[in-house]
Motif scaffolding. Structure first.
Motif, PDB file in Angstrom:
ATOM      1  N   LYS A 168      47.401  44.166  34.206  1.00  0.00           N
ATOM      2  CA  LYS A 168      46.460  43.129  34.423  1.00  0.00           C
ATOM      3  C   LYS A 168      47.079  42.050  34.219  1.00  0.00           C
ATOM      4  CE  LYS A 168      43.160  45.427  31.822  1.00  0.00           C
ATOM      5  NZ  LYS A 168      43.032  46.865  31.903  1.00  0.00           N
ATOM      6  N   VAL A 169      46.436  40.844  34.563  1.00  0.00           N
ATOM      7  CA  VAL A 169      46.862  39.737  34.317  1.00  0.00           C
ATOM      8  C   VAL A 169      46.666  39.188  32.697  1.00  0.00           C
ATOM      9  CG1 VAL A 169      46.349  37.002  34.731  1.00  0.00           C
ATOM     10  CG2 VAL A 169      46.090  38.723  36.479  1.00  0.00           C
TER      11      VAL A 169
ATOM     12  N   LEU B 276      36.462  48.620  30.975  1.00  0.00           N
ATOM     13  CA  LEU B 276      37.462  47.608  31.392  1.00  0.00           C
ATOM     14  C   LEU B 276      38.744  48.295  31.636  1.00  0.00           C
ATOM     15  CD1 LEU B 276      36.853  45.342  28.471  1.00  0.00           C
ATOM     16  CD2 LEU B 276      36.322  44.981  30.842  1.00  0.00           C
ATOM     17  N   GLU B 277      39.202  49.502  30.771  1.00  0.00           N
ATOM     18  CA  GLU B 277      40.296  50.178  31.346  1.00  0.00           C
ATOM     19  C   GLU B 277      40.236  50.942  32.563  1.00  0.00           C
ATOM     20  OE1 GLU B 277      40.555  52.167  27.652  1.00  0.00           O
ATOM     21  OE2 GLU B 277      40.672  50.260  26.514  1.00  0.00           O
TER      22      GLU B 277
ATOM     23  N   ALA C 211      40.864  49.593  36.290  1.00  0.00           N
ATOM     24  CA  ALA C 211      42.161  49.403  37.072  1.00  0.00           C
ATOM     25  C   ALA C 211      42.624  50.731  37.515  1.00  0.00           C
ATOM     26  CB  ALA C 211      43.075  49.068  35.757  1.00  0.00           C
ATOM     27  N   THR C 212      42.247  51.759  37.330  1.00  0.00           N
ATOM     28  CA  THR C 212      42.695  53.065  37.643  1.00  0.00           C
ATOM     29  C   THR C 212      41.938  53.568  38.835  1.00  0.00           C
ATOM     30  OG1 THR C 212      41.846  54.122  35.785  1.00  0.00           O
ATOM     31  CG2 THR C 212      44.047  53.435  35.523  1.00  0.00           C
TER      32      THR C 212
ATOM     33  N   ASP D  16      44.324  42.839  40.675  1.00  0.00           N
ATOM     34  CA  ASP D  16      44.613  42.430  39.007  1.00  0.00           C
ATOM     35  C   ASP D  16      43.836  41.669  38.365  1.00  0.00           C
ATOM     36  OD1 ASP D  16      48.188  42.155  39.914  1.00  0.00           O
ATOM     37  OD2 ASP D  16      46.839  43.970  39.792  1.00  0.00           O
ATOM     38  N   ASP D  17      43.227  40.566  38.991  1.00  0.00           N
ATOM     39  CA  ASP D  17      42.318  39.892  38.210  1.00  0.00           C
ATOM     40  C   ASP D  17      41.066  40.084  38.457  1.00  0.00           C
ATOM     41  OD1 ASP D  17      42.990  37.392  41.035  1.00  0.00           O
ATOM     42  OD2 ASP D  17      42.035  39.162  40.928  1.00  0.00           O
TER      43      ASP D  17
ATOM     44  N   PHE E 241      38.666  40.912  36.663  1.00  0.00           N
ATOM     45  CA  PHE E 241      37.901  40.608  35.375  1.00  0.00           C
ATOM     46  C   PHE E 241      37.988  39.306  35.070  1.00  0.00           C
ATOM     47  CE2 PHE E 241      35.928  44.261  34.119  1.00  0.00           C
ATOM     48  CZ  PHE E 241      36.631  45.511  34.450  1.00  0.00           C
ATOM     49  N   HIS E 242      38.580  38.348  36.121  1.00  0.00           N
ATOM     50  CA  HIS E 242      38.765  37.090  35.956  1.00  0.00           C
ATOM     51  C   HIS E 242      37.855  36.471  36.918  1.00  0.00           C
ATOM     52  CE1 HIS E 242      42.423  36.286  33.322  1.00  0.00           C
ATOM     53  NE2 HIS E 242      42.518  37.461  33.526  1.00  0.00           N
TER      54      HIS E 242
END
Lengths: 114, 755
Positions: free
Chosen positions: A24-25, B307-308, B311-312, B329-330, B332-333
């Motif tokens: 992650k970033v 949250l974890e 990504a998977t 990648d981003d 959660f931004h």
């Protein structure tokens, strides 16, 4: 046994590659801290704007009837604005909201000497 | 399977020969039908097994492919704040079943909505223009706030936000939180101007502000076009798919029944019925969506697991050479890279705000609700309520969408075109099914019915608001232009008829949906509003906040802005955005200039044209400024037309620049109309007395009461002193302003938290 070892090592390598891809970033600050900082900056700006507004309104109040600060005590802009100035002359100094009868002020007790 | 009906064994077999004989006789005694039944039950068993085992590679083609809408959600094409969504049919969802208790929940829901609609019909006076289109200007803050929320959040939101959460992370929620700020802007900055000007529709405001007819007609037609082609279509698609999947009914029957129910209280009750039912629908939507949120968090294992796990959440079948299928990648931004990401942060701050401002501050659907408030304080309170409610879609829709991806990665996040086509019929992607999948898989029966009610509530609340507002624009702007002498009776009739016309138009969308197999058509339609909103928004902005803007500046800014927007739209049609694994071969203008940046450029261009042309031509006249901009909203009403104000009928063309002579003439006409009405009524009463009760009942139902001549002047005298309607009780005003600061702080906090 050697073959099993090789398989395991390859698996771990793949896992490493996969996790590297989905890394992650990174965040510089924890999330709640960024939030708090944003709120603090925002409130500060509001405060500054409030001060500027107050200073501006104080300066221009005698000039303009409508004031953007908006918080005139009592009533909002009514239609009778332009009557205020003439009523001011009649305001009583002793009582708020009371008006003197100007006609009486000129009258003095005439005492006729008998 | 035990074979129990063979002949009784002749004692224990002692040797192999006896064992063989016993087996043979038992085998021969099995009836043939048993084997037949076994073979015939195979398909059913495979179906059950397929339904239970989601990741089972054995795929069975299910029935019911009649509605295939293979389109994908492209977060860049979001229109009505956060959605786009062309939802897709997903045969792979399993066999959805609605049991009795689900049907009961649905029936109870419909009865509740109808009850609220009928109650509001009885409560408000609907025979005047103000009563029908503006709910008599008597609504308190809570119907205003909930109606703002319900009109905005449609069935498209549920599908679109969840789908984009599954596909691209939380970025789509920027539309929602931007909307929060804009709705507050509406209450504090724009609404005082609209109230002071005394208008009913937005084109009417432009007409008063700029004069002339061309801008008003242009905008009225543009708005109707946008409503019919973007708002109604989006919600019809999403709602139709959900209905068909869950209820398995014929889509036409379901939609017609639904629309007839909504038309019943919309046509008769007007805005008041729409707003009160919206309040009820908001409650249902919140209960249902929050319940589903609870279930999905329980299923995935909590906040950290989300949250974890995201990504998977990679599908098993994907092209390993590309990044297709891998979550961002981003994810959660909120604020993403300005050059390479799907929603760059400068675009979010600027390019998203201008169209958002169009939607919340100058769109008829939203502003009309605020105009229906009792006074400015109630309107501000409504804005605040709507802003607080807009925090929730993130938790109710985006996060469950991401959870759906974690739980069902092979379907929701399918990376391979063949797999995607199998799952949902759309080779581009299947993220649209994210929300529907959660509903069908996680919820027990009873709650599934509730979620159906939620989707229908979202669909109906948005549709009724759009119907009512479109009818308002058509009646007040277009019809009155064609027939300026129209009576109030006629306007009421036209308003009601137009709602029925829109119902028919909505039903006509379904064959279009079924025909657009490719789905690209729908994406193109969405881009219409993205490229057409900024110029209109700039025109409203300059009109409200700069006194020097005049008609020529506004018109040319609008024209050129829409032209440039149209050019970009055409380019988008010609060069569609590539799929994940395809080469990007579009021209640089389309490829490198993100549509949010383009929106910013378009807004600046329009602003330059408006300012330039306004400064180069004559100033606007004083009656075009008084009470029509922020700085002149407290101006007094012109005393010259004061004598006629008490008889100001909304039926006559009430442009302030019309001479007093014309107004008197129209007033005479009005009286004549009223007299003929009275004469007609007297004669009809004398001749057809027996039918009058039926007629009276019908008239009451439609909310159109024939009035006697004495009452023909509209009852509540319109804004004698518009400035007084901007009065605020000072104590409550402070409370509301403090609440504003709190609400803004919360918004800033959550935006900062997720930045």
């Amino acid at each position: 046994m050697g073959r099993d070892h090789t398989v395991v090592i390859w698996l771990i390598l793949t896992l490493g590659v996969v996790t590297a891809q989905i890394d992650k970033v990174e965040r510089a600050l924890p999330q709640w801290l960024t939030g708090i900082i944003a709120v603090a900056v925002f409130l500060f700006l509001i405060f500054v704007a409030f001060l500027v507004n107050k200073a501006w309104c104080q300066d221009s109040r005698p000039d303009t009837k409508e004031c953007e600060c908006g918080k005139t005590p009592g009533y909002a802009n009514t239609n009778g604005d332009h009557y205020d100035t003439s009523l001011d002359m009649f305001r009583s100094r002793d009582h708020e909201g009371a008006y003197e009868n100007m006609d009486l002020e000129g009258i003095e007790d005439k005492v006729t000497v008998m | 399977m035990c074979i129990k009906n063979g002949p009784p064994p002749k004692g224990h077999p002692d040797n192999m020969k006896q064992l063989w004989e016993a087996l043979e006789s038992t085998w021969a005694s099995i009836p043939v039908e048993r084997f037949q039944h076994l073979v015939e039950s195979m398909p059913r068993q495979i179906e059950t097994m397929n339904e239970d085992n989601v990741s089972n590679p054995v795929r069975v083609q299910l029935r019911n492919h009649s509605l295939r809408i293979p389109v994908t959600f492209d977060p860049s094409m979001a229109t009505t704040q956060g959605t786009t969504v062309p939802p897709s049919q997903s045969p792979g969802l399993g066999v959805p079943t609605l049991v009795t208790i689900d049907i009961v929940v649905l029936v109870v829901y419909f009865l509740l909505v109808l009850a609220v609609g009928l109650w509001s019909m009885w409560k408000t006076k609907r025979s005047t223009v103000d009563g029908y289109f503006l709910a008599g200007k008597s609504m308190s803050w809570w119907p205003v706030g909930t109606s703002l929320f319900a009109s905005n959040v449609g069935s498209g939101h549920f599908m679109g936000l969840a789908g984009s959460g599954a596909a691209a992370g939380i970025s789509a929620v920027a539309y929602e939180w931007n909307g929060m700020l804009m709705v507050l802007l509406l209450g504090w900055l724009f609404l005082p101007i609209y109230i002071a000007s005394g208008v009913t529709t937005m084109p009417e405001y432009l007409q008063k502000r700029f004069g002339g007819k061309r801008i008003q007609l242009f905008i009225a037609i543009l708005y109707l076009f946008i409503y019919i082609f973007t708002k109604i279509s989006v919600d019809m698609y999403a709602g139709a798919v959900f209905i068909q999947q869950a209820l398995q009914w014929n889509i036409y029957v379901a939609v017609v029944v639904l629309l007839l129910i909504t038309a019943l209280y919309t046509v008769t009750g007007g805005l008041a019925a729409v707003m009160y039912t919206d309040a009820a629908q908001t409650g249902i939507m919140l209960i249902g969506a929050l319940t589903l949120m609870g279930f999905s968090f329980a299923e995935v294992g909590g906040w950290n697991a989300l949250l974890e796990g995201y990504a998977t959440a990679i599908p098993s079948v994907r092209d390993p050479n590309t990044t297709c299928g891998i979550p961002r990648d981003d994810a959660f931004h909120l604020f993403r890279d300005p050059v390479t990401s799907d929603l760059p942060w400068p675009g979010i701050l600027l390019g998203m705000s201008i169209p958002s401002m169009w939607y919340w501050c100058s769109d008829q659907v939203i502003v009309q609700r605020s105009l229906a408030a009792k006074n400015l304080l109630h309107a501000k309170g409504g804005s605040l309520l709507a802003a607080y409610l807009k925090i929730l879609p993130f938790f109710m829709m985006v996060l469950p969408g991401m959870i759906s991806r974690i739980l069902y990665p092979d379907e929701v996040a399918c990376g391979d075109p063949e797999v995607c086509t199998e799952v949902c019929g759309n080779p581009v992607g299947c993220s649209d099914i994210a929300y529907a999948k959660l509903v069908m898989k996680l919820l027990p029966s009873g709650l599934r019915g509730l979620m159906m009610a939620v989707m229908i509530a979202a669909l109906m609340s948005s549709l009724t608001s759009i119907f009512n507002s479109s009818s308002t624009i058509f009646t007040m702007d277009l019809w009155r232009h064609v027939r300026p002498r129209a009576t109030e009776w006629e306007l009421m009739l036209v308003g009601r008829m137009f709602v029925l016309v829109l119902v028919v138009v909505s039903v006509l969308w379904i064959p279009v949906v079924q025909a657009s197999q490719g789905g690209q058509l729908f994406i193109y339609i969405q881009s219409i509003s993205t490229y057409l909103q900024p110029p209109v928004s700039i025109v409203f902005l300059t009109g409200c906040f700069w006194k020097r803007t005049n008609e020529k500046g506004a018109f040319w800014g609008l024209f050129l802005g829409l032209l440039v927007g149209g050019v970009r739209m055409a380019l988008d049609f010609i060069y569609p955005s590539p799929l994940c694994y395809q080469e990007d071969s579009r021209p640089d203008v389309v490829k490198h200039v993100h549509y949010l940046y383009f929106s910013t450029v378009l807004s600046l261009l329009t602003l330059v044209v408006v300012v330039g042309v306004s400064l180069a031509t004559e100033k606007p006249r004083p009656e075009q400024i008084s009470r029509l901009t922020w700085f002149t909203r407290f101006d007094k009403v012109e005393k010259s037309s004061g004598a006629l104000e008490t008889v100001e009928t909304v039926t006559s063309a009430t442009e302030t620049e019309e001479s007093a002579e014309q107004e008197i003439e129209v007033r005479e006409q009005e009286k004549a109309n009223g007299e003929t009405h009275l004469q007609r009524k007297v004669s009809s009463e004398a001749s057809v007395r027996s039918q009058s009760r039926l007629k009276a009942a019908l008239y009451w139902l439609c909310g159109m009461e024939r009035q006697k001549e004495g009452d023909s002047a509209p009852q509540p005298p319109l804004l004698l002193h518009p400035a007084s309607s901007l009065e605020e009780d000072p104590c409550l005003s402070h409370v509301v302003d403090a609440n504003l600061i709190i609400c803004l702080s919360i918004a800033v906090f959550i935006i900062g938290y997720w930045a």
